[in-house]
Design a protein around this motif. Structure first.
Motif, PDB file in Angstrom:
ATOM      1  N   SER A  29      23.813 -10.462   6.676  1.00 14.77           N
ATOM      2  CA  SER A  29      22.980 -11.355   5.887  1.00 14.77           C
ATOM      3  C   SER A  29      23.866 -12.757   5.339  1.00 14.77           C
ATOM      4  N   ARG A  56      18.601  -6.587   9.476  1.00 15.90           N
ATOM      5  CA  ARG A  56      18.764  -5.642   8.440  1.00 15.90           C
ATOM      6  C   ARG A  56      17.906  -4.512   8.905  1.00 15.90           C
ATOM      7  N   MET A  93      26.901  -3.973  -0.562  1.00 19.91           N
ATOM      8  CA  MET A  93      25.960  -5.343  -0.257  1.00 19.91           C
ATOM      9  C   MET A  93      26.719  -6.396  -0.579  1.00 19.91           C
ATOM     10  N   CYS A 106      20.945  -1.605   0.781  1.00 17.43           N
ATOM     11  CA  CYS A 106      21.242  -2.410   1.555  1.00 17.43           C
ATOM     12  C   CYS A 106      20.031  -3.670   1.220  1.00 17.43           C
ATOM     13  N   SER A 107      19.456  -3.446   0.026  1.00 19.54           N
ATOM     14  CA  SER A 107      18.367  -4.504  -0.103  1.00 19.54           C
ATOM     15  C   SER A 107      18.420  -5.439  -1.385  1.00 19.54           C
ATOM     16  N   CYS A 143      25.193  -4.440   6.620  1.00 19.18           N
ATOM     17  CA  CYS A 143      23.964  -5.204   6.111  1.00 19.18           C
ATOM     18  C   CYS A 143      24.335  -6.504   5.532  1.00 19.18           C
ATOM     19  N   GLU A 161      15.769 -10.293   8.345  1.00 14.53           N
ATOM     20  CA  GLU A 161      14.923  -8.892   8.143  1.00 14.53           C
ATOM     21  C   GLU A 161      15.017  -7.930   9.294  1.00 14.53           C
TER      22      GLU A 161
END
Length: 374
Positions: A221, A230, A276, A268-269, A217, A227
């Motif tokens: 990114s 992801r 990440m 992953c956020s 991810c 989005e």
């Protein structure tokens, strides 16, 4: 109505040793101390242990977080483990076997061991619980896992995690005696909410694979995608988790819980996750040696990519996202070409029951990665 004699109230563990004074180890020790448990935190470096004890803060790993006054720190393993009936191992997965050997002679005979690191041992393909079981036979071994950033946990933000240990027949009759239940009762309180599981395999697989998917991810990114990309990687990453967990005897449903989908979504956020963050920097074009400002930052997903793919190949489980990350990190593959190939694979069905693949269909238009035709 169940026989009340078989439902005795759970008894919390009385004394904890938390082995590893990084951010997560310090956060867990803080939660336990805050809940009134007797906790000793072990740091590898004497200067760090002394600073924690003297200042009530781990300024190196959790700056600005005040630690409970009752929390003590030491760099002596024998002191940390003396009298402990539960031990939390919060060391890097790559050093877990050596640490298990070191603490073996110092453990109480019945001490429960909870793993708070994530991965699969490279070379052997063993889950970390299996590594510890080999080195510390006779001790109950489980894990604490879930969507938990250390700083937020230490600051008492509402946080949930899974506590997983195998359940034997005795624990089915008397759940309050099960190590998972006793540990959950010990750590529960204020903002920290544990859930109990008997599927240690599923919980461990979720924790190991999510690190690799988080790197994927981050890579996409960093390359400028958003989005849609992801969400696709997270969802298909969960499918890879499910496939590996099931092949090893775990339950697919476990992967949809806190230790799988929950942990994956968090990791992953946010670039708070080192996995990440590494992927993001690589996706932006940085060489690995230049990531994190050139500092030697340990990223669990790098080692996990090796061990997960080694194991998946050995048992015949297809994990294309993890394979792509492995190829970029460890096989010298070009990031753009590797992810272009991932997105251009033959069309497949999503439900397993619909077993089909259009391998011989006319070729689709090549995926254009950052304007580069693959």
């Amino acid at each position: 109505m169940q026989d009340p004699l078989l439902q005795a109230p759970p008894v919390p563990y009385s004394r904890f040793a938390v082995i590893g004074a990084g951010a997560w180890g310090t956060a867990l020790a803080t939660v336990l101390s805050r809940n009134g448990r007797d906790v000793m935190l072990w740091a590898r470096r004497p200067d760090l242990a002394e600073t924690i004890s003297a200042t009530g803060e781990n300024a190196e790993y959790l700056p600005g977080v005040r630690l409970p006054a009752s929390l003590r720190a030491t760099s002596d393993l024998a002191t940390a483990l003396a009298g402990a009936d539960a031990v939390l191992l919060v060391t890097p997965s790559t050093s877990l076997r050596d640490m298990s050997r070191s603490i073996g002679p110092l453990l109480n005979p019945d001490a429960a061991i909870a793993l708070c690191c994530k991965g699969i041992e490279r070379g052997t393909g063993l889950l970390l619980s299996e590594v510890v079981a080999q080195e510390l036979p006779g001790h109950p071994v489980g894990a604490i896992s879930g969507p938990t950033f250390a700083r937020e946990t230490a600051l008492d933000h509402p946080t949930a995690a899974t506590v997983a240990f195998p359940f034997d027949y005795r624990h089915r009759l008397d759940p309050g005696s099960a190590p998972a239940v006793r540990l959950a009762v010990s750590i529960s309180g204020s903002g920290f909410r544990p859930y109990v599981s008997d599927d240690l395999v599923g919980v461990e697989v979720g924790g190991a694979v999510k690190n690799v998917i988080a790197i994927a991810c981050g890579m996409m990114s960093g390359a400028g995608f958003a989005e849609n990309t992801r969400a696709a990687l997270i969802t298909r990453g969960i499918d890879e988790m499910k496939a590996l967990a099931e092949a090893l005897g775990g339950r697919r449903e476990t992967v949809t819980g806190l230790a799988g989908a929950g942990d994956l979504t968090l990791t992953c956020s946010s670039t708070t996750s080192r996995n990440m963050s590494l992927g993001l920097q690589l996706g932006q074009g940085l060489a690995r040696r230049d990531c994190f400002g050139g500092k030697p930052v340990v990223v669990e997903g790098e080692a996990n990519a090796h061990s997960v793919i080694d194991l998946a190949r050995r048992i015949g489980v297809a994990m294309p996202i993890c394979q792509t990350v492995h190829a970029v990190l460890h096989e010298g593959a070009d990031l753009a070409q590797a992810f272009g190939a991932l997105w251009s694979r033959p069309i497949e069905a999503e439900p397993r029951a619909l077993d089909l693949s259009f391998a011989d269909a006319p070729a689709a238009a090549p995926f254009n990665f950052k304007g580069i035709a693959i």
